[in-house]
Each structure stands twice: as C-alpha cells, then as structure tokens.
Write an enzyme that holds these catalytic residues in place. Structure first.
Site, PDB file in Angstrom:
ATOM      1  N   GLN A   1       2.356  -8.648   3.166  1.00 18.48           N
ATOM      2  CA  GLN A   1       2.392  -7.453   2.333  1.00 18.48           C
ATOM      3  C   GLN A   1       1.489  -6.352   2.888  1.00 18.48           C
ATOM      4  O   GLN A   1       0.571  -6.605   3.665  1.00 18.48           O
ATOM      5  CB  GLN A   1       1.943  -7.780   0.914  1.00 18.48           C
ATOM      6  N   HIS A   2       1.759  -5.137   2.432  1.00 20.21           N
ATOM      7  CA  HIS A   2       0.894  -3.961   2.596  1.00 20.21           C
ATOM      8  C   HIS A   2       0.846  -3.379   4.005  1.00 20.21           C
ATOM      9  O   HIS A   2       0.380  -2.256   4.182  1.00 20.21           O
ATOM     10  CB  HIS A   2      -0.561  -4.267   2.195  1.00 20.21           C
TER      11      HIS A   2
ATOM     12  N   ASP B   1       5.366 -11.631   1.273  1.00 17.61           N
ATOM     13  CA  ASP B   1       5.144 -13.068   1.438  1.00 17.61           C
ATOM     14  C   ASP B   1       4.895 -13.798   0.124  1.00 17.61           C
ATOM     15  O   ASP B   1       5.424 -14.894  -0.095  1.00 17.61           O
ATOM     16  CB  ASP B   1       4.019 -13.339   2.433  1.00 17.61           C
TER      17      ASP B   1
END
Length: 481
Positions: free
Chosen positions: A81-82, A239
């Site tokens: 993520q991110h 994820d």
C-alpha cells in the site's frame, strides 16, 4: 497440460522486498505452481525502489511457474500500500518509487492535516488522518523537494496499479488501495477535488477506480509474459485488503499480520473515521471497510535486535523487567515518525534472551494497543486472533501475542495469503462469486488454535509507562538530538 479440476488463475503479491506469483486451481484452491523474485530497497533517510524491478520480478516469477501460467484464465495483483509511483508521458518512471515506510514526508503530513481542517475533518473526509506513509504526503514532499520531478510527471500510480497497467495498458486502481492515498474520499467513494486542488494534483493524472467484481482489462500482447493475449485482469488491491480476501474474512474477526510492518485489522460494515489517526479507515476490496492500524517496526526490527545480540530470533528468555521500544525506522502507531529505538531498565543480570523478549514485547504492545479501536463495539473479543505474515509461524511471536493479548491465537496453514487473496479475486471474475466466499470455499483460514493464557498486565503497564515518560525524547526532530 494441467490436471486441475477448474480453470487456473494467477494471484500476485508485490511486496516491499519481492514479487511472488501463485497459479491456483479456481475450483479447489490448490496451488499448482509458484515463483518468486527479489527487489532492492534503498537504505538511509528514504525507502525507495525502481518500479521497473517490480515488473522484471513479476516476469521472472511467472516464468518460474512454467506451463501453468500459460493456462491461466485470469490474473490479479495485490501490492504494498501507499507506494508513490510517478510516470512520465511515455509511461516510464520519473524517479524511484517512494515506499510506504519512507517517512520523510512527516512535516508535509502535519502541514496538510492543519491546512485542511484538522484531524477530525480529514477522518470524516477520507476515513483516515494522513501520516507520512500516505501517498498524498509523498506528493507534497516531492513538490517541495523535487519540483522538476513533479513537472515531468504525467501519471501517478500505486505499486499494484503500476503492474496492472503494465499488464493491460490501462490506468486503473481499486477502492481498497485508493483509500490509502489520502485523496480518495470514503464518504463519496470518489477522488476528493478539494484535496487534489490543495496539493496541486490534476485528477486526470490518477487511475480510474474499478468497482469490485469488474474486469480491469485484459492482458495485452507482451513477449515478457507467459499469459495468453486476452487473459482477464481483475482490479487487484492493496496487500492488507488482499490478505483479508485470502482469509475469507468475515466482519468482527481480528487479524494480526506480522511482517516487515505489523498490522491489525478487521472487516467492518461500518465506515470508520478515527480522528486520533490511530486507525486508518481503509476500504476493503469487496464493498465493506477495513479499519487498520499499522506499525512500521515488526519482524525486521526484532530480527535486527537479535542480530545485534548475536542470537537466534527464537532465543528469548522470560523474567525480564527491561522495556525495549523497537522504533528503528520511526513509528506510525504510535505516531512518532522521528523516533529511534529506546531501551530502559537494563541491569547487570539482564540476559541477551531477555533483551530479545523485550523487543518482541515492544512490537506486539504497539499492535495490541490499537486492537480495541479497530474492532466494532459488538465484536467478540474472546474469539481467536488470526495470526498471519512472516512472523506468524515463529514460536516467540505466537507466545508473545498470547501472553500480551490474553486471547486464543489461530495460525492459518495457508501461506502467501496476499497472493491467495489476489487469486480469489481473479477466480471471482470467472465464477461470479464474492472473492471472500471463494477463499472460504478453499478453506484458507484452516489452522491450529492455541489456547488463551493469562494476560500479562504487569508487562503491558510497564511498557505503557515507559512510552508515556519517554514521549518528549521520542518526539524530537532528528536535528535536535
């Protein structure tokens, strides 16, 4: 040819350090082939990776799967993520991607929260109070420190978006991963024009948000890939949302994921909005929500302490009164981006094994501190905690979670739950099923249950006391030390 009962699907997990691919029988959940290839991550102040490494690793992992990958009817990508990927007009990376655990944007995160109404307003708008892990803060950091890179950027993607676009040629994302950017509003389930205007990001640079169950595209012809042209591509997701799919998670069941980072989360039917910022109000990949708290320092930090001590990661010893806060990369929960590790209570008779146990205790304390905030009020707090991730099979991790939580612990036998969740999403495209129902049909959460033990209230109180007393030191900017 495969002897699988049903069509084959591919689930991908592109994580911080490697990309894994599983070829799965959609009928039974049997993994018929697998592959894995590594990435590199920079060290120092930042945490960066070249996205082209992810593609090369995906191609290598798929080739390791052999003929089974060529038979696959659908594929889905789960990813870290991110992560902040900037692409130029030709679709090539402008610079290395800034990863989730790059905390250089902590000043920009604080400023953005203040400039757009404070924590409560952000939580109500996006579901989360953005910290330095969130993508919007990384865009603000880039605009401040590398304006030439911003000017060269024609598209902004997340890691799973980047690989999905390389597969299909189309810029897409999903609600689960989009909810970790800071520019997707959880109330309207759309990009937030005010946030985008404030940070100077053109919405045309962002991918289309694909609905759960929708086909994101088909695999375009590529000599790098074993897929047949026209293979279906699912939306993919972040994820944690992929792992929730992989477990077939139902609302109210708590998950502790022990990896490079540690996370605690549960599926909820209620949209979260925690103004303290402890819980991120993420969307899941199905249409529900995934309230989640994340620590930056988990297995990697504990393994580093074991290496410094020169002992095996399982060589813990009981009886310690030492407190070790293993904030080796700053910390996200609690929100201490400039913190470093802190050791308190060292004595002449303290052993190396006790020091290592203190590192485990410090890491697990951070996760359990957010557990009650993650769970809905009506959740069963005596039910087993699902323990997943690289640390889940470690005895020291299992026993530390049991001792500090006072709850039973279940350890699913299935491995690679992110890739399995992506595979379940791909299977859902073919069968029309809810991907979580697919995973439950595959019985992915099956595993031994370890009984509850008495909660170690003394250790929890000691760690909380040290954390409170050390707050001024842990909050110092790096240049003040």
């Amino acid at each position: 040819m495969s002897t699988a009962e049903g069509p084959l699907v591919v689930g991908v997990d592109t994580s911080t350090q490697s990309t894994k691919a599983l070829v799965v029988d959609a009928a039974t959940g049997e993994v018929v082939a697998s592959g894995q290839a590594p990435h590199t991550v920079s060290s120092g102040a930042g945490r960066e990776s070249d996205p082209r490494q992810w593609w090369d690793a995906l191609c290598e992992a798929l080739h390791q799967c052999g003929d089974a990958a060529r038979e696959a009817a659908a594929v889905s990508v789960g990813g870290q993520q991110h992560g902040f990927v900037t692409l130029d007009a030709q679709g090539d990376p402008v610079r290395p991607a800034l990863l989730w655990n790059d905390v250089r944007s902590a000043p920009q995160a604080r400023r953005l929260v203040e400039e757009l109404g404070g924590p409560k307003a952000w939580a109500e708008r996006t579901g989360s109070v953005p910290g330095p892990s969130f993508t919007v803060t990384k865009w603000a950091w880039l605009a401040e420190h590398e304006p030439d890179s911003v000017r060269a950027t024609a598209a902004v993607r997340l890691p799973h978006d980047y690989l999905t676009e390389r597969l299909t040629g189309l810029g897409t994302t999903d609600r689960g991963d989009a909810s970790g950017t800071g520019w997707w509003a959880s109330g309207t389930e759309a990009y937030d024009d005010e946030v985008l205007r404030h940070v100077g990001l053109d919405p045309a640079m962002l991918p289309r948000v694909v609905r759960p169950g929708e086909v994101a595209g088909t695999v375009r012809a590529s000599g790098d890939l074993p897929f047949s042209k026209g293979t279906l591509v699912a939306p993919g997701t972040g994820d944690n949302a992929a792992a929730a799919l992989g477990l077939g998670l139902r609302p109210g069941t708590a998950v502790l994921s022990l990896g490079t980072s540690g996370t605690v989360y549960a599926v909820s039917t209620r949209r979260p909005a925690d103004p303290t910022g402890t819980v991120a109000g993420f969307a899941d990949a199905r249409g529900d929500w995934l309230p989640l708290a994340c620590t930056l320092n988990c297995t990697l930090a504990v393994d580093r302490v074991a290496a410094l001590l020169g002992i095996d990661r399982e060589a813990v010893e009981p009886g310690t009164s030492v407190t070790l806060l293993p904030y080796l990369d700053g910390e996200r929960t609690p929100d201490l981006p400039h913190a470093s590790g802190l050791l308190h209570g060292l004595r002449h008779d303290t052993t190396r094994g006790q020091l290592l146990q203190a590192a485990y205790d410090g890491a697990v304390h951070s996760l359990l501190g957010a557990l009650d905030l993650v769970l809905d009020e009506d959740a069963d707090r005596s039910a087993p905690l699902l323990l997943i991730g690289g640390g889940a099979r470690g005895t020291a991790w299992q026993e530390t979670v049991r001792r500090l939580s006072g709850r039973p612990v279940q350890v699913p036998e299935a491995k690679e739950l992110v890739a399995l969740g992506a595979a379940a999403q791909a299977a859902g495209l073919l069968t029309g099923e809810d991907p979580a129902a697919v995973a439950r049909r595959w019985d992915t959460a099956r595993g031994p249950v370890l009984d509850a033990v008495e909660r170690d209230e003394a250790a929890l109180a000691r760690i909380a006391g040290v954390l409170s007393d050390a707050a001024p030191l842990l909050e110092r900017e790096a240049d003040q030390r």
